[in-house]
Design a protein around this motif. Structure first.
Motif, mmCIF file in Angstrom:
data_model
loop_
_atom_site.group_PDB
_atom_site.id
_atom_site.type_symbol
_atom_site.label_atom_id
_atom_site.label_comp_id
_atom_site.label_asym_id
_atom_site.label_seq_id
_atom_site.Cartn_x
_atom_site.Cartn_y
_atom_site.Cartn_z
ATOM 1 N N PRO A 198 0.813 -1.230 0.000
ATOM 2 C CA PRO A 198 0.000 0.000 0.000
ATOM 3 C C PRO A 198 0.842 1.274 0.000
ATOM 4 O O PRO A 198 0.499 2.248 -0.678
ATOM 5 C CB PRO A 198 -0.813 -0.112 1.303
ATOM 6 N N ILE A 199 1.947 1.275 0.754
ATOM 7 C CA ILE A 199 2.821 2.453 0.818
ATOM 8 C C ILE A 199 3.463 2.705 -0.543
ATOM 9 O O ILE A 199 3.493 3.839 -1.029
ATOM 10 C CB ILE A 199 3.911 2.269 1.902
ATOM 11 N N GLN A 200 3.963 1.639 -1.159
ATOM 12 C CA GLN A 200 4.592 1.771 -2.479
ATOM 13 C C GLN A 200 3.576 2.180 -3.542
ATOM 14 O O GLN A 200 3.871 3.004 -4.404
ATOM 15 C CB GLN A 200 5.272 0.463 -2.866
ATOM 16 N N ALA A 201 2.376 1.595 -3.473
ATOM 17 C CA ALA A 201 1.339 1.934 -4.455
ATOM 18 C C ALA A 201 0.979 3.415 -4.372
ATOM 19 O O ALA A 201 0.926 4.110 -5.393
ATOM 20 C CB ALA A 201 0.095 1.079 -4.205
ATOM 21 N N LEU A 202 0.743 3.910 -3.158
ATOM 22 C CA LEU A 202 0.346 5.309 -2.967
ATOM 23 C C LEU A 202 1.420 6.263 -3.476
ATOM 24 O O LEU A 202 1.130 7.209 -4.221
ATOM 25 C CB LEU A 202 0.063 5.556 -1.482
ATOM 26 N N SER A 203 2.668 6.002 -3.082
ATOM 27 C CA SER A 203 3.761 6.902 -3.475
ATOM 28 C C SER A 203 4.013 6.858 -4.984
ATOM 29 O O SER A 203 4.241 7.895 -5.615
ATOM 30 C CB SER A 203 5.041 6.552 -2.710
ATOM 31 N N LEU A 204 3.947 5.654 -5.585
ATOM 32 C CA LEU A 204 4.209 5.532 -7.026
ATOM 33 C C LEU A 204 3.072 6.104 -7.875
ATOM 34 O O LEU A 204 3.307 6.665 -8.946
ATOM 35 C CB LEU A 204 4.455 4.070 -7.401
ATOM 36 N N LEU A 205 1.835 5.976 -7.404
ATOM 37 C CA LEU A 205 0.708 6.528 -8.156
ATOM 38 C C LEU A 205 0.683 8.059 -8.095
ATOM 39 O O LEU A 205 0.178 8.715 -9.011
ATOM 40 C CB LEU A 205 -0.618 5.954 -7.634
ATOM 41 N N ILE A 206 1.234 8.632 -7.016
ATOM 42 C CA ILE A 206 1.314 10.097 -6.904
ATOM 43 C C ILE A 206 2.491 10.637 -7.711
ATOM 44 O O ILE A 206 2.355 11.587 -8.491
ATOM 45 C CB ILE A 206 1.438 10.522 -5.421
ATOM 46 N N LEU A 207 3.669 10.007 -7.530
ATOM 47 C CA LEU A 207 4.886 10.518 -8.179
ATOM 48 C C LEU A 207 5.115 9.936 -9.576
ATOM 49 O O LEU A 207 5.769 10.562 -10.409
ATOM 50 C CB LEU A 207 6.106 10.196 -7.303
ATOM 51 N N GLY A 208 4.558 8.749 -9.826
ATOM 52 C CA GLY A 208 4.794 8.041 -11.084
ATOM 53 C C GLY A 208 4.507 8.834 -12.344
ATOM 54 O O GLY A 208 5.350 8.888 -13.251
ATOM 55 N N PRO A 209 3.322 9.478 -12.452
ATOM 56 C CA PRO A 209 3.017 10.243 -13.673
ATOM 57 C C PRO A 209 4.045 11.336 -13.978
ATOM 58 O O PRO A 209 4.357 11.582 -15.149
ATOM 59 C CB PRO A 209 1.643 10.852 -13.358
ATOM 60 N N PHE A 210 4.591 11.963 -12.928
ATOM 61 C CA PHE A 210 5.592 13.024 -13.144
ATOM 62 C C PHE A 210 6.934 12.436 -13.586
ATOM 63 O O PHE A 210 7.620 12.996 -14.434
ATOM 64 C CB PHE A 210 5.758 13.852 -11.864
ATOM 65 N N VAL A 211 7.291 11.286 -12.987
ATOM 66 C CA VAL A 211 8.524 10.593 -13.395
ATOM 67 C C VAL A 211 8.403 10.150 -14.854
ATOM 68 O O VAL A 211 9.332 10.337 -15.657
ATOM 69 C CB VAL A 211 8.807 9.375 -12.479
ATOM 70 N N ASP A 212 7.249 9.591 -15.208
ATOM 71 C CA ASP A 212 7.030 9.133 -16.582
ATOM 72 C C ASP A 212 7.030 10.295 -17.575
ATOM 73 O O ASP A 212 7.497 10.146 -18.706
ATOM 74 C CB ASP A 212 5.708 8.357 -16.676
ATOM 75 N N PHE A 213 6.495 11.451 -17.138
ATOM 76 C CA PHE A 213 6.499 12.628 -18.010
ATOM 77 C C PHE A 213 7.933 13.072 -18.296
ATOM 78 O O PHE A 213 8.276 13.431 -19.423
ATOM 79 C CB PHE A 213 5.712 13.775 -17.355
ATOM 80 N N PHE A 214 8.782 13.003 -17.260
ATOM 81 C CA PHE A 214 10.193 13.359 -17.428
ATOM 82 C C PHE A 214 10.891 12.379 -18.364
ATOM 83 O O PHE A 214 11.745 12.759 -19.171
ATOM 84 C CB PHE A 214 10.888 13.388 -16.069
#
Length: 349
Positions: A198-214
């Motif tokens: 759950p901790i990894q899912a929450l953090s990756l779903l919040i930060l993931g789109p920005f990392v992928d955009f970069f």
């Protein structure tokens, strides 16, 4: 020291093989599914970090259902340790994605190969783990074999080198931490995974789109979702549950080093399936590298088993001699105890 009964040994061996087979099949399956999902000839879903967030979200949901229905028990692990592990694991995922983006495929493969010696050194520093000469040589054979299979052009740049270092160190530390947390809190692999997911899912779903955009210059909100893409995302998520679960299971049963060495079997499988399913080129160099890698893995398995037997015999001998010495000293002590000491001991009780 009593040896395990043959039935228990056989059952343990079957469980080990089952855990490893699950890891290999699910890992290879998820690579094939993601290849179709993310390639330009497939569905061009180029959002790897966000996809990993989806993986952990589904894994967390499965863990929640499992705990609610009583199929698994929830044991206490301090929140700070779960947060620390999640940070390291997310650094591993992000570092690998950036390493693949900034480096050549050849250098990316070399950085992955370097995890074996890095894990060995870290286990030696953190847990004072020693390795026999046979194990060291077999690891070297595996590294050379997989290197021959996979390494092509090797170009290095400063940013890519830093990302590769972060990825290798964090991935190695993550794998060592999984094993140490399981032993420290006597917690099963799936129970630990259901706490960290759950901790990894929450953090990756919040930060993931920005990392992928970069990484790709595209936002996931602009992606046109199709039924085929949704089907492959769901398939990838289902395989990820088994992949994540089997990774925790394998590291709990084997060491982080064994997991890394045996993990290169997946590389051989991926190359073979790529040749069979996606018309990838399979050269003489690839084939020779695969053979060398498999030989190295067989030698490694033999070396680890030899080391276990050697350690078992040494422990058995040491335990027997220590017990005899203790008995002798205890007898001498009892024979020489003054009567008043015995009386004082009894009166205190």
């Amino acid at each position: 020291m009593e040896s395990q009964p043959p039935t228990e040994k056989r059952s343990s061996a079957v469980s080990d093989v089952g855990a490893w087979a699950m890891n290999v099949i699910s890992s290879v399956g998820i690579i094939m599914a993601n290849k179709q999902l993310m390639s330009s000839s497939g569905y061009a879903f180029s959002f790897a970090t966000t996809l990993t967030g989806f993986h952990f979200a589904v894994t967390a949901l499965v863990g929640l259902v499992s705990n609610a229905t009583g199929l698994s028990a929830s044991k206490h692990v301090p929140l700070w340790e779960l947060l620390w592990f999640s940070i390291v694991a997310n650094m591993s995922i992000t570092g690998m994605n950036f390493s693949l983006m900034l480096n050549s495929v050849g250098f990316y493969q070399i950085s992955k190969l370097s995890m074996i010696p890095v894990v060995c050194v870290m286990e030696w520093i953190l847990h004072n783990k020693q390795y026999s000469r046979e194990v060291k040589w077999s690891v070297l054979v595996v590294v050379i074999g997989v290197g021959v299979c996979t390494v092509t052009d090797v170009k290095v740049n400063a940013k890519g080198f830093i990302c590769a270092c972060v990825a290798v160190l964090s991935t190695s530390l993550q794998q060592i931490t999984i094993g140490s947390l399981q032993k420290k809190y006597s917690i099963g692999s799936f129970e630990l995974l259901s706490k960290t997911a759950p901790i990894q899912a929450l953090s990756l779903l919040i930060l993931g789109p920005f990392v992928d955009f970069f990484l790709s210059g595209k936002f996931i909100t602009n992606y046109k979702m199709t039924s085929g893409a949704i089907m492959f995302i769901l398939l990838s998520c289902c395989l990820a549950v088994f992949c994540n679960m089997s990774q925790y299971l394998c590291i709990g049963r084997f060491s982080a080093t064994s997991f890394q060495v045996l993990g290169h079997m997946k590389t051989v499988c991926v190359l073979t399936l790529g040749w069979l399913l996606f018309d990838s080129a399979l050269t003489f160099k690839n084939i020779m590298g695969m053979i060398l890698a498999v030989v190295g893995m067989v030698i490694y398995s033999w070396a680890v088993e030899l080391e276990k037997q050697s350690n078992s015999k040494a422990l058995h001998t040491a335990k027997n001699s220590l017990t005899e010495e203790e008995i002798r000293l205890l007898k001498e002590r009892v024979e020489n105890i003054p009567v008043k000491d015995v009386e004082l001991g009894e009166s205190k009780v």
